[in-house]
Design an enzyme around this catalytic site. Structure first.
Site, PDB file in Angstrom:
ATOM      1  N   GLY A 168     -17.618   1.590  -4.660  1.00 62.29           N
ATOM      2  CA  GLY A 168     -17.910   2.690  -4.751  1.00 62.29           C
ATOM      3  C   GLY A 168     -19.483   2.701  -5.702  1.00 62.29           C
ATOM      4  N   TYR A 194       0.864  -1.207   0.249  1.00 62.20           N
ATOM      5  CA  TYR A 194      -0.035  -0.031  -0.094  1.00 62.20           C
ATOM      6  C   TYR A 194       0.980   1.220   0.122  1.00 62.20           C
ATOM      7  CZ  TYR A 194      -3.985  -2.903   1.209  1.00 62.20           C
ATOM      8  OH  TYR A 194      -5.007  -3.929   1.321  1.00 62.20           O
ATOM      9  N   LEU A 239     -22.301   0.981  -5.215  1.00 57.71           N
ATOM     10  CA  LEU A 239     -23.306   0.990  -4.013  1.00 57.71           C
ATOM     11  C   LEU A 239     -23.642   2.425  -3.365  1.00 57.71           C
ATOM     12  CD1 LEU A 239     -22.931  -2.735  -2.623  1.00 57.71           C
ATOM     13  CD2 LEU A 239     -24.848  -1.913  -4.549  1.00 57.71           C
TER      14      LEU A 239
END
Length: 337
Positions: A213, A57, A215
């Site tokens: 994203g 990350y 929903l």
């Protein structure tokens, strides 16, 4: 705040997990370090304890940010990270070999400023390394006190079984968790993976609870993802898998489900993310839901959504609207966690 045992272990984790893929120190990081610290403090102050990251990350800077943020609260945190992603150009700088995982773990410990990882996870399967080697290396980490528990991410049902059998043969440490893509538009794990986790003692940590994203209403039917959005970035990647994921996610049926979530939200006078998160929290097979907020305000809103109770009739309606969703591209495991 409710906590649950993680799989067949004595480790208790909050029903909400803080995902930290947005945290970083580079100028392009969606969540800069000061805001990341506020998010972590808000999360812990609310009584939650599970924080998840990975060595890949933001080039490892997510781990660095977390290490500084939790330095004075380490005992309050169930700290999870993942290894397997490439950490260099060399042939042995990726995957689940003993050589790579040993280097990856030591690097994560340095970045996180800690002596141990509560939950160390295999980020993706590695078909080129025997699972016996991987499980033996992870067991050695546990015996050395550098890792408390081990888990996996994006594994198939067959991969989970092979790993648990390998641990059993060696009288070693088994997996206690799986990270899986799961939401109202990604329910494929219910067929084989959920029963396998239940039989073999793995708790499930659900990522992408808002369907990347979709929903939450971030993407519109028949419209290309906006420049700079996560889906636009994935669609521009050279990887055919990334592009296929975006195509599968933006399927018409998924927009139909998102529309139903929006309709329910209007009827209940709440938001679409609240409805999607409340449905996921109600699933008994899910141990913890991974949230990936970019801001403390977004975290607060999502936590409220997870505390919302859906009427049984609404849950039944959402189940009926989404249960036939079995798109391999959008519902299979992807490697963005």
């Amino acid at each position: 705040m409710q906590h649950r045992a993680l799989g067949r272990s004595g480790l208790r984790v909050s029903r909400v997990c803080l995902g930290t893929m947005n945290f970083g120190t580079d100028p392009q990081a969606p969540t800069p370090e000061p805001e990341a610290h506020r998010i972590i403090d808000t999360f812990l102050d609310a009584g939650h304890n599970l924080i998840d990251t990975a060595d890949t990350y933001r080039g490892g800077t997510s781990e660095e940010v977390i290490g500084r943020a939790i330095a004075r609260r380490r005992a309050d945190v169930v700290l999870a990270t993942k290894g397997a992603a490439p950490q260099g150009a060399g042939a042995n700088h990726r995957g689940l070999s003993r050589a790579h995982l040993t280097r990856a773990l030591e690097a994560s410990l340095r970045r996180l400023r800690t002596d141990y990882i509560d939950l160390y996870q295999c980020h993706v399967p590695d078909p080129d390394t025997p699972i016996d080697e991987t499980m033996a290396a992870l067991d050695d980490f546990v015996r050395a006190g550098k890792v408390r528990y081990i888990g996996c991410s994006n594994f198939t049902a067959a991969g989970i079984i092979s790993a648990q059998w390998a641990a059993q043969r060696a009288h070693g440490t088994p997996f206690v968790s799986l990270q899986a893509n799961y939401s109202l538009i990604a329910r494929a794990i219910e067929a084989e993976i959920v029963p396998t986790c239940q039989e073999h003692g793995l708790g499930i940590l659900a990522y992408s609870p808002l369907g990347s994203g979709l929903l939450a209403g971030r993407y519109q039917r028949g419209t290309r993802p906006a420049d700079g959005s996560r889906l636009a970035q994935w669609a521009a990647m050279p990887s055919p898998m990334a592009r296929a994921f975006v195509t599968g996610l933006l399927a018409e049926r998924h927009f139909d489900i998102a529309d139903e979530v929006t309709n329910v939200a209007a009827e209940l006078r709440t938001t679409a993310p609240t409805v999607a998160l409340a449905w996921l929290r109600s699933r008994p097979e899910i141990t913890s839901v991974i949230l990936g907020p970019r801001s403390s305000d977004q975290l607060t809103a999502n936590l409220a959504g997870l505390a919302f109770d859906l009427p049984e009739t609404i849950s039944t309606r959402l189940n009926a609207a989404s249960q036939c969703t079995v798109s391999p591209a959008a519902n299979g495991q992807h490697h963005a966690t």
